[in-house]
Design an enzyme around this catalytic site. Structure first.
Site, PDB file in Angstrom:
ATOM      1  N   ASP A 113       0.837  -1.188   0.000  1.00  5.53           N
ATOM      2  CA  ASP A 113       0.000   0.000   0.000  1.00  5.53           C
ATOM      3  C   ASP A 113       0.885   1.256   0.000  1.00  5.53           C
ATOM      4  O   ASP A 113       1.717   1.436   0.897  1.00  5.53           O
ATOM      5  CB  ASP A 113      -0.912  -0.012   1.238  1.00  5.53           C
ATOM      6  CG  ASP A 113      -1.846   1.162   1.259  1.00  5.53           C
ATOM      7  OD1 ASP A 113      -2.859   1.122   0.544  1.00  5.53           O
ATOM      8  OD2 ASP A 113      -1.554   2.145   1.986  1.00  5.53           O
ATOM      9  N   GLU A 121       7.516   5.616   6.324  1.00  4.06           N
ATOM     10  CA  GLU A 121       8.804   6.289   6.166  1.00  4.06           C
ATOM     11  C   GLU A 121       8.786   7.671   6.819  1.00  4.06           C
ATOM     12  O   GLU A 121       9.775   8.104   7.397  1.00  4.06           O
ATOM     13  CB  GLU A 121       9.199   6.373   4.693  1.00  4.06           C
ATOM     14  CG  GLU A 121       9.370   5.040   3.989  1.00  4.06           C
ATOM     15  CD  GLU A 121      10.390   4.083   4.608  1.00  4.06           C
ATOM     16  OE1 GLU A 121      11.215   4.514   5.450  1.00  4.06           O
ATOM     17  OE2 GLU A 121      10.368   2.904   4.243  1.00  4.06           O
ATOM     18  N   ASP A 130      11.970   1.135  13.170  1.00  3.68           N
ATOM     19  CA  ASP A 130      11.226   0.000  12.629  1.00  3.68           C
ATOM     20  C   ASP A 130      10.919  -1.001  13.734  1.00  3.68           C
ATOM     21  O   ASP A 130      11.649  -1.119  14.713  1.00  3.68           O
ATOM     22  CB  ASP A 130      12.067  -0.737  11.572  1.00  3.68           C
ATOM     23  CG  ASP A 130      12.135   0.012  10.260  1.00  3.68           C
ATOM     24  OD1 ASP A 130      11.086   0.484   9.793  1.00  3.68           O
ATOM     25  OD2 ASP A 130      13.242   0.122   9.709  1.00  3.68           O
TER      26      ASP A 130
END
Length: 182
Positions: A113, A121, A130
């Site tokens: 997506d 990001e 992350d």
């Protein structure tokens, strides 16, 4: 048009006179205080194929956090988006303080997506790392949950962390640049 930004009642009333970024008006209601709002200007002109996804990702952050706002601007931007082909995929090269470059990979954007990629990001530019082991409901889990995950909104913990990181405005810019892959 004046915008009101409020922090929880647990914040000391000593913060009543905290300034806001130029162009932003502050309002104070009884028993609550205003927080500084830092505006991060971004330029999406280097990623025209993904401009709508970048805008949607920025809107998701703007609708969720209160201490930092993302605003598109072609001049004076500290955060830039680019696009192309890279075997590493999409990534953010950022100091986590609202500056750097976000690269969106064409191949990856065909599998995942696009708004989730852009919002994920952008989360790095706002200071989040992350967590590939996280569930789809966690934006910073990136591609970990697989291509069927389309959630492009930060969860409550991610919102809380960004609000905490940006509570005093833009902090030290001397941090090392890091690269985060989707």
């Amino acid at each position: 048009m004046a915008r009101k930004f409020f922090v929880s009642a647990s914040v000391s009333l000593a913060l009543l006179a905290v300034p806001v970024t130029a162009g932003q008006a502050a309002a104070v209601e009884p028993a609550q205080s205003t927080a500084a709002v830092t505006t991060v200007y971004y330029d999406a002109s280097g990623a025209p194929s993904f401009r709508a996804a970048i805008q949607a990702g920025a809107a998701n952050w703007n609708n969720s956090v209160s201490n930092v706002k993302l605003q598109e601007s072609s001049s004076g931007a500290t955060l830039r988006y680019t696009e192309g082909n890279d075997p590493r995929g999409s990534y953010a090269q950022t100091d986590g303080h609202g500056s750097g470059t976000i690269f969106i990979d064409y191949s990856q954007a065909q599998q995942y997506d696009q708004t989730r990629i852009a919002a994920h990001e952008t989360g790095h530019a706002l200071g989040l790392p992350d967590n590939y082991q996280g569930p789809c409901s966690e934006l910073m889990s990136g591609g970990g949950p697989g291509p069927s995950c389309t959630n492009a909104k930060p969860n409550a913990q991610e919102v809380s962390r960004v609000n905490s990181l940006w509570a005093n405005g833009l902090l030290s810019t001397g941090a090392m640049q890091r690269i985060y892959n989707y």
